[in-house]
Design an enzyme around this catalytic site. Structure first.
Site, PDB file in Angstrom:
ATOM      1  N   ASN A  80      67.054   1.055 -36.049  1.00 29.77           N
ATOM      2  CA  ASN A  80      67.599  -0.182 -35.835  1.00 29.77           C
ATOM      3  C   ASN A  80      67.346  -0.086 -34.101  1.00 29.77           C
ATOM      4  OD1 ASN A  80      68.612  -2.564 -35.313  1.00 29.77           O
ATOM      5  ND2 ASN A  80      70.518  -1.756 -35.678  1.00 29.77           N
ATOM      6  N   SER A 107      76.346   6.490 -33.585  1.00 29.77           N
ATOM      7  CA  SER A 107      75.994   7.527 -32.477  1.00 29.77           C
ATOM      8  C   SER A 107      75.494   8.564 -33.385  1.00 29.77           C
ATOM      9  CB  SER A 107      77.592   7.758 -31.784  1.00 29.77           C
ATOM     10  OG  SER A 107      77.718   6.710 -31.194  1.00 29.77           O
ATOM     11  N   HIS A 138      75.298  -6.594 -39.614  1.00 30.92           N
ATOM     12  CA  HIS A 138      75.289  -5.588 -38.890  1.00 30.92           C
ATOM     13  C   HIS A 138      76.778  -6.229 -38.090  1.00 30.92           C
ATOM     14  CE1 HIS A 138      75.189  -3.084 -35.219  1.00 30.92           C
ATOM     15  NE2 HIS A 138      74.408  -2.336 -36.002  1.00 30.92           N
ATOM     16  N   LYS A 147      67.463  -3.189 -32.663  1.00 26.29           N
ATOM     17  CA  LYS A 147      68.187  -4.156 -31.900  1.00 26.29           C
ATOM     18  C   LYS A 147      67.363  -4.807 -31.017  1.00 26.29           C
ATOM     19  CE  LYS A 147      72.234  -1.195 -32.440  1.00 26.29           C
ATOM     20  NZ  LYS A 147      73.548  -0.968 -31.911  1.00 26.29           N
ATOM     21  N   GLU A 179      77.299  -6.151 -34.848  1.00 23.93           N
ATOM     22  CA  GLU A 179      76.930  -6.949 -33.733  1.00 23.93           C
ATOM     23  C   GLU A 179      76.821  -8.328 -34.201  1.00 23.93           C
ATOM     24  OE1 GLU A 179      73.842  -4.632 -32.423  1.00 23.93           O
ATOM     25  OE2 GLU A 179      75.173  -2.931 -31.865  1.00 23.93           O
ATOM     26  N   GLU A 201      79.218   1.978 -41.001  1.00 21.65           N
ATOM     27  CA  GLU A 201      79.288   2.175 -39.357  1.00 21.65           C
ATOM     28  C   GLU A 201      80.536   1.657 -39.021  1.00 21.65           C
ATOM     29  OE1 GLU A 201      74.932   1.463 -38.013  1.00 21.65           O
ATOM     30  OE2 GLU A 201      75.727  -0.445 -37.976  1.00 21.65           O
ATOM     31  N   GLY A 234      77.188   3.023 -30.689  1.00 22.20           N
ATOM     32  CA  GLY A 234      76.588   3.143 -29.137  1.00 22.20           C
ATOM     33  C   GLY A 234      77.726   3.915 -28.324  1.00 22.20           C
TER      34      GLY A 234
HETATM   35  P1  PGA Z   1      74.036   3.836 -32.564  1.00 18.08           P
HETATM   36  O1  PGA Z   1      73.820   2.480 -33.157  1.00 18.08           O
HETATM   37  O2  PGA Z   1      73.044   4.631 -33.167  1.00 18.08           O
HETATM   38  O3  PGA Z   1      73.119   3.531 -31.033  1.00 18.08           O
HETATM   39  O4  PGA Z   1      75.331   4.209 -32.459  1.00 18.08           O
HETATM   40  C1  PGA Z   1      73.856   2.280 -34.750  1.00 18.08           C
HETATM   41  C2  PGA Z   1      73.663   1.036 -35.200  1.00 18.08           C
HETATM   42  O5  PGA Z   1      74.133  -0.050 -34.452  1.00 18.08           O
HETATM   43  O6  PGA Z   1      73.130   0.486 -36.387  1.00 18.08           O
END
Ligand code: PGA
Length: 251
Positions: free
Chosen positions: A11, A216, A100, A13, A102, A173, A179
């Site tokens: 992903n 992460s 997601h 983003k 976000e 998630e 992140g």
């Molecule tokens: P990350 O993001 O691996 O940077 O934690 C995962 C995601 O948001 O799908």
């Protein structure tokens, strides 16, 4: 999608602008394709909308798949700035990430909106990757179970109505793990996976549900996370932006 395949979903983003995204793909085309052509491995690249068509073309005859990070809740019409599931399918994508955290937090996406998007994705033959998970506040208040119950029930209801035999990826998630460098431990993930499985068995018994973990995931913890019971893949943000790190996760 073969049932034995482990999915590695990158992903990106809005982290890689168009020209860089295209050069990443050309620079690592052979590497990415050879990762994805390993037995029981499927790599799915999810760049932002601008690069989707071109990247789908770059990998057109390979084992690597391409996915969108979002789609419109409507079939077509006056929805300025939106991209339909039909277009996403037309340009050669096979997957679409939905819900997601976000999008839920910055763009106020509700379970209801995610359900509408899911209907579109299923209608146009894309494989949905629906994200679920609790915030830090909900985790601290021990509300993980109720959050998962609501989010997953809403997904399963749509699946049962729209594509009872369909294939759906559900990515757990935890928002506090995205992140942050914090990772849910294997027992926590297994507890949520078995909850998701039991909701799906009741509400959408004929669907094929693939369970992913995201938050992460990196080259240091991937081997440990692969031991989680019933895990079918990873949704990887930060570590997918660096080919060497991504390669270490996949191999
Ligand atoms: P990350 O993001 O691996 O940077 O934690 C995962 C995601 O948001 O799908």
């Amino acid at each position: 999608m073969k049932s034995s395949e482990f999915l590695y979903v990158a992903n990106w983003k809005m982290q890689i602008p168009f020209k860089k995204a295209i050069s990443f793909c050309w620079n690592h085309k052979d590497g990415l394709e050879s990762l994805s052509s390993q037995e029981n491995v499927r790599v799915v690249l999810c760049p932002s909308f601008d690069a989707l068509h071109l990247i789908a073309q770059v990998f057109i005859n390979s084992s690597l798949s391409v996915g969108a990070q979002n789609c419109a809740a409507h079939e077509s019409g006056p929805y300025t700035g939106e991209v339909s599931a039909r277009s996403i399918s037309d340009i050669g994508c096979e997957f679409c990430i939905l819900g997601h955290s976000e999008r839920r937090s910055h763009f106020l996406e509700t379970d209801e909106l995610v359900s509408k998007k899911l209907q579109q994705v299923l209608k146009h033959g894309l494989h949905p990757i629906v994200c679920v998970g609790e915030t830090k506040k909900q985790f601290d208040a021990q509300q993980t179970k109720s959050v998962i119950e609501a989010q997953v029930s809403s997904v399963c209801k749509v699946v049962q109505d729209a594509a009872p035999d369909g294939t759906v990826c559900i990515a757990y998630e935890p928002v506090w793990a995205i992140g942050t460098g914090l990772v849910a431990n294997n027992q926590q993930i297994e507890a949520v996976f078995s909850q998701i499985r039991s909701i799906a068995n009741k509400m959408a018994p004929n669907a094929r549900i693939i369970l992913l973990y995201g938050g992460s995931v990196n080259d240091q913890n991937a081997q440990q996370l692969k031991q989680v019971a019933d895990i079918g893949g990873f949704l990887i943000g930060g570590a997918s932006l660096d080919f060497q790190k991504f390669e270490k996760i996949v191999t």
